[in-house]
Design an enzyme around this catalytic site. Structure first.
Site, PDB file in Angstrom:
ATOM      1  N   TYR A 126       6.387  -3.188   5.871  1.00 48.45           N
ATOM      2  CA  TYR A 126       5.600  -2.880   4.670  1.00 48.45           C
ATOM      3  C   TYR A 126       6.496  -2.214   3.639  1.00 48.45           C
ATOM      4  CZ  TYR A 126       2.105  -0.874   1.553  1.00 48.45           C
ATOM      5  OH  TYR A 126       1.379  -0.535   0.440  1.00 48.45           O
ATOM      6  N   GLU A 213       3.670  -4.260  -4.347  1.00 44.46           N
ATOM      7  CA  GLU A 213       3.397  -4.130  -2.916  1.00 44.46           C
ATOM      8  C   GLU A 213       3.779  -5.426  -2.214  1.00 44.46           C
ATOM      9  OE1 GLU A 213      -0.209  -2.398  -0.248  1.00 44.46           O
ATOM     10  OE2 GLU A 213      -0.682  -4.172  -1.424  1.00 44.46           O
TER      11      GLU A 213
END
Length: 332
Positions: A126, A213
């Site tokens: 992530y 993101e």
């Protein structure tokens, strides 16, 4: 009970295929993908990719697509399929409405599909860059585990999440990029991975982003870092600087009342109440909503018409408020 907002902050969002193209322009590694707006274009995209299997992805501005359900009953907005199945799947997905855990029960229309090369990706991670109030600047958040929401990761692996604040005046340093790489626990070249981190920060800063993101940020079998999926948000105040990006805005994914309001320079946000609010001034608008809620009512909208609003704008504001079928009264 506080009202549910349908879009509390109006900031430009791009589809995955648009984000991938923008990232590639900044030097970020992304999987090969082709956008298709018709079944014929989807079939042509498969032929261009030339593999036995591809990934077919619904393009909507909401998360949770893979576990979503179309209103026609078709399950899943993301599939790994054989090339021979593309025509069938595209026919069931294009022109339909996909409902996910983030779209709300009304769902989002699927007008575009991304036909992507199936990558043999391992070690999902992530990565995100956000604007952080505490440090008053960009903040990189990274985790060596990925593929699911950051909320889930924070609950399962709190010790694996690293945060690196960036001085906006200096930019990301080599040392900071390497700190992120170490936190991601990459298996390949750390130097090349650090260049990818810097390329993502370049995208964030040069494109006036509010968020970048990448989930997952993954590796191929050779250890090359690849941005397998991305969500990018932009600062509306930078629209004059980023005209090419803002021209890609997809208004079909937005509340049409808010789209109409923006045409008239009205600050409108739709809510789920039944008392419409026509207010001059953002602070007074918030206070009005609070008073309505405090007395047991539910506001149908936030609306700041602005100090310079003219008769025409006020007229349009009344039209937008009254277009909401739930509105039973308007408080001016």
């Amino acid at each position: 009970r506080l009202p549910r907002t349908l879009g509390a902050v109006r900031r430009l969002n791009l589809h995955e295929y648009q984000s991938a193209q923008l990232m590639a322009e900044k030097g970020v590694n992304v999987p090969m993908g082709i956008a298709a707006k018709s079944v014929a274009e989807a079939v042509a995209a498969v032929a261009k990719i030339g593999d036995d299997e591809v990934v077919i992805k619904s393009q909507i501005l909401a998360g949770g697509r893979g576990l979503g359900t179309f209103k026609n009953g078709f399950q899943g907005g993301v599939h790994v399929i054989k090339t021979s199945q593309v025509e069938e799947y595209a026919g069931k997905m294009l022109g339909q409405t996909l409902v996910t855990k983030q779209s709300g029960p009304e769902g989002k229309p699927v007008d575009t599909l991304l036909i992507a090369k199936k990558m043999n990706l391992v070690a999902e991670k992530y990565f995100a860059i956000l604007l952080d109030r505490a440090t008053m600047g960009p903040l990189i958040i990274a985790c060596s585990e990925g593929g699911t929401s950051i909320e889930d990761l924070a609950e399962k692996f709190p010790e694996k999440i690293i945060k690196v604040p960036i001085d906006i005046g200096v930019g990301i340093t080599d040392a900071q990029a390497m700190t992120v790489v170490d936190g991601l626990q990459v298996s390949g070249s750390k130097t090349e991975a650090a260049e990818q981190i810097k390329a993502l920060y370049k995208l964030f800063s040069e494109s006036d982003c509010t968020m970048v993101e990448v989930n997952p940020l993954a590796e191929d079998p050779d250890g090359t870092v690849i941005a397998a999926d991305a969500k990018i948000g932009f600062d509306d105040n930078a629209a004059f600087r980023q005209s090419e990006i803002f021209e890609q805005r997809d208004t079909t994914q937005e509340d049409q009342r808010e789209v109409e309001a923006s045409k008239w320079d009205l600050n409108y946000i739709g809510l789920d109440g039944n008392i419409g609010c026509m207010v001059n001034g953002a602070g007074l608008a918030m206070a009005t909503m609070d008073i309505v809620s405090a007395h047991g009512g539910t506001p149908a909208n936030f609306l700041d018409v602005g100090g310079s609003a003219n008769e025409e704008q006020i007229t349009e504001a009344f039209k937008i408020i009254s277009s909401d079928s739930q509105v039973q009264a308007i408080l001016v």
